[in-house]
Write a protein that holds these residues in place. Structure first.
Motif, PDB file in Angstrom:
ATOM      1  N   SER A   1      23.547  15.120  34.722  1.00 54.57           N
ATOM      2  CA  SER A   1      23.823  13.690  34.733  1.00 54.57           C
ATOM      3  C   SER A   1      22.620  12.931  34.174  1.00 54.57           C
ATOM      4  O   SER A   1      21.506  13.065  34.676  1.00 54.57           O
TER       5      SER A   1
ATOM      6  N   LEU B   1      20.836  10.333  34.352  1.00 53.31           N
ATOM      7  CA  LEU B   1      20.412   9.153  35.117  1.00 53.31           C
ATOM      8  C   LEU B   1      18.926   9.292  35.416  1.00 53.31           C
ATOM      9  O   LEU B   1      18.169   8.337  35.366  1.00 53.31           O
TER      10      LEU B   1
ATOM     11  N   HIS C   1      26.838  14.404  31.288  1.00 53.03           N
ATOM     12  CA  HIS C   1      27.507  13.383  32.107  1.00 53.03           C
ATOM     13  C   HIS C   1      26.648  12.129  32.058  1.00 53.03           C
ATOM     14  O   HIS C   1      25.443  12.164  32.358  1.00 53.03           O
TER      15      HIS C   1
ATOM     16  N   MET D   1      31.141   3.324  36.121  1.00 48.62           N
ATOM     17  CA  MET D   1      31.090   2.724  37.448  1.00 48.62           C
ATOM     18  C   MET D   1      30.945   1.221  37.228  1.00 48.62           C
ATOM     19  O   MET D   1      29.832   0.665  37.252  1.00 48.62           O
TER      20      MET D   1
ATOM     21  N   PRO E   1      28.804   6.099  44.947  1.00 46.48           N
ATOM     22  CA  PRO E   1      28.220   5.943  43.606  1.00 46.48           C
ATOM     23  C   PRO E   1      27.141   4.861  43.553  1.00 46.48           C
ATOM     24  O   PRO E   1      27.187   3.908  44.322  1.00 46.48           O
ATOM     25  N   GLY E   2      26.194   5.088  42.662  1.00 46.93           N
ATOM     26  CA  GLY E   2      25.157   4.074  42.454  1.00 46.93           C
ATOM     27  C   GLY E   2      23.784   4.665  42.237  1.00 46.93           C
ATOM     28  O   GLY E   2      22.964   4.117  41.509  1.00 46.93           O
ATOM     29  N   PHE E   3      23.535   5.849  42.852  1.00 40.49           N
ATOM     30  CA  PHE E   3      22.185   6.389  42.731  1.00 40.49           C
ATOM     31  C   PHE E   3      22.208   7.919  42.702  1.00 40.49           C
ATOM     32  O   PHE E   3      23.112   8.542  43.275  1.00 40.49           O
TER      33      PHE E   3
ATOM     34  N   GLN F   1      21.094  11.558  46.227  1.00 44.09           N
ATOM     35  CA  GLN F   1      21.656  11.372  47.580  1.00 44.09           C
ATOM     36  C   GLN F   1      22.136  12.687  48.174  1.00 44.09           C
ATOM     37  O   GLN F   1      22.257  13.682  47.452  1.00 44.09           O
TER      38      GLN F   1
ATOM     39  N   ASP G   1      30.829  15.217  41.838  1.00 43.60           N
ATOM     40  CA  ASP G   1      29.684  14.462  41.340  1.00 43.60           C
ATOM     41  C   ASP G   1      28.917  13.801  42.490  1.00 43.60           C
ATOM     42  O   ASP G   1      29.462  12.957  43.201  1.00 43.60           O
TER      43      ASP G   1
ATOM     44  N   VAL H   1      25.165  17.494  44.283  1.00 34.72           N
ATOM     45  CA  VAL H   1      25.459  18.915  44.028  1.00 34.72           C
ATOM     46  C   VAL H   1      24.148  19.646  43.755  1.00 34.72           C
ATOM     47  O   VAL H   1      23.331  19.196  42.965  1.00 34.72           O
TER      48      VAL H   1
ATOM     49  N   VAL I   1      28.722  18.108  38.340  1.00 38.16           N
ATOM     50  CA  VAL I   1      27.667  17.222  37.833  1.00 38.16           C
ATOM     51  C   VAL I   1      26.411  17.426  38.671  1.00 38.16           C
ATOM     52  O   VAL I   1      26.475  17.466  39.896  1.00 38.16           O
TER      53      VAL I   1
ATOM     54  N   GLY J   1      22.340  16.008  38.893  1.00 33.92           N
ATOM     55  CA  GLY J   1      21.274  15.127  38.405  1.00 33.92           C
ATOM     56  C   GLY J   1      19.933  15.624  38.926  1.00 33.92           C
ATOM     57  O   GLY J   1      19.210  16.365  38.250  1.00 33.92           O
TER      58      GLY J   1
HETATM   59  C1  DX5 Z   1      26.088   8.620  41.167  1.00 33.01           C
HETATM   60  C2  DX5 Z   1      26.369   9.294  39.822  1.00 33.01           C
HETATM   61  C3  DX5 Z   1      26.034  10.749  39.824  1.00 33.01           C
HETATM   62  C4  DX5 Z   1      24.551  11.018  40.158  1.00 33.01           C
HETATM   63  C5  DX5 Z   1      24.305  12.499  40.256  1.00 33.01           C
HETATM   64  O1  DX5 Z   1      26.647   7.347  41.179  1.00 33.01           O
HETATM   65  O2  DX5 Z   1      27.725   9.149  39.477  1.00 33.01           O
HETATM   66  O3  DX5 Z   1      26.388  11.317  38.560  1.00 33.01           O
HETATM   67  O4  DX5 Z   1      23.750  10.490  39.128  1.00 33.01           O
HETATM   68  O5  DX5 Z   1      22.942  12.671  40.642  1.00 33.01           O
HETATM   69  P1  DX5 Z   1      22.590  13.691  41.847  1.00 33.01           P
HETATM   70  O6  DX5 Z   1      23.081  15.045  41.377  1.00 33.01           O
HETATM   71  O7  DX5 Z   1      21.101  13.633  41.957  1.00 33.01           O
HETATM   72  O8  DX5 Z   1      23.334  13.194  43.041  1.00 33.01           O
END
Ligand code: DX5
Ligand code: ZN
Length: 241
Positions: free
Chosen positions: A20, A22, A45, A80, A153-155, A158, A184, A187, A204, A206
């Motif tokens: 991901s 991010l 992603h 999002m 969703p947002g960070f 987590q 997602d 993970v 997914v 990150g």
């Molecule tokens: C959260 C995003 C995810 C997130 C995944 O809103 O949709 O794709 O960035 O990051 P990790 O794997 O660190 O939770």
């Protein structure tokens, strides 16, 4: 092979880990993409956040377009945002190969899913941890992937919400052949096998990749664990044969 065909092939293959974008280093996007490609990554992603649908603002069309310029990997774009239907064409033009909208932002998603498909992209429908599975069940034949959120969703970074596993198990029984189940959020090496066994084929990741310096190592470790989680049935296309 077109990127859309690549994605269709990946949809039928072994479990796929999608980094991901991010938490990657955006100050050197080209090098980051090279590192991920060299690590064996087959799709990316991208997390687009508008600061309204989620309490965070990340990036939009320009970054999707910039990523498109520096890699030929298929881009799985996770919107999002509120009113995503207004932006589908723009994200497709920017380079998105799969476009996922949230059922919480599009309670009547049939039209927007059809629009995504008509533009030649994979159509995805996402649901948050507290959203009941019943909200997406009427639309399973209108989408090519269902994105089960395992965090709010947002960070990134987590903790994984186990309710996603129950949703995956329930979806696995009902989802039409060829529809990808994607998970997602949170993970990592501790839960990725369970996600695959529950029915996810796209995973997914990150922080489980970008929080570790050595992308090739973290990516191949996750991919190996995901394959180990594979059960006899496995691929979403196995019912097709
Ligand atoms: C959260 C995003 C995810 C997130 C995944 O809103 O949709 O794709 O960035 O990051 P990790 O794997 O660190 O939770
Ligand atoms: Zn995401």
């Amino acid at each position: 092979m077109s990127r859309r065909e690549q994605l269709a092939e990946l949809a039928c293959g072994p479990p796929l880990v999608l980094p991901s974008l991010l938490l990657c280093d955006f100050t050197c996007l080209r090098q980051e993409m090279r590192r991920l490609e060299e690590a064996g990554v087959q799709a990316l992603h991208l997390d687009v956040m508008d600061g309204q649908f989620v309490p965070n603002f990340t990036y939009g069309l320009t970054v999707v377009h910039a990523v498109r310029q520096v890699t030929s990997l298929p881009l799985d774009v996770h919107l999002m945002m509120v009113r995503p239907h207004a932006w589908i064409e723009s994200f497709r033009q920017a380079g998105a190969d799969a476009i996922t909208v949230h059922i919480e932002a599009e309670p009547e998603p049939r039209e927007v899913l059809a629009q995504i498909r008509s533009l030649g992209a994979m159509a995805g429908l996402a649901l948050n941890p507290e959203t009941p599975l019943s909200s997406v069940m009427p639309y399973l034949s209108d989408c090519d992937l269902v994105l089960v959120m395992s965090v709010q969703p947002g960070f990134g970074g987590q903790v994984f919400d186990g309710r996603a596993l129950e949703k995956l198990r329930a979806l696995r029984a009902d989802v039409p052949a060829g529809v990808v189940l994607e998970v997602d959020g949170g993970v990592n090496e501790d839960n990725i096998e369970q996600c695959v066994q529950a029915g996810a084929s796209w995973l997914v990741a990150g922080s489980a990749i970008f929080d570790r310096e050595d992308y090739p190592h973290s990516f191949s470790r996750l991919s190996g664990q995901a394959r180990r989680g594979m059960i006899a049935k496995t691929s979403p296309c196995s019912k097709l044969s």
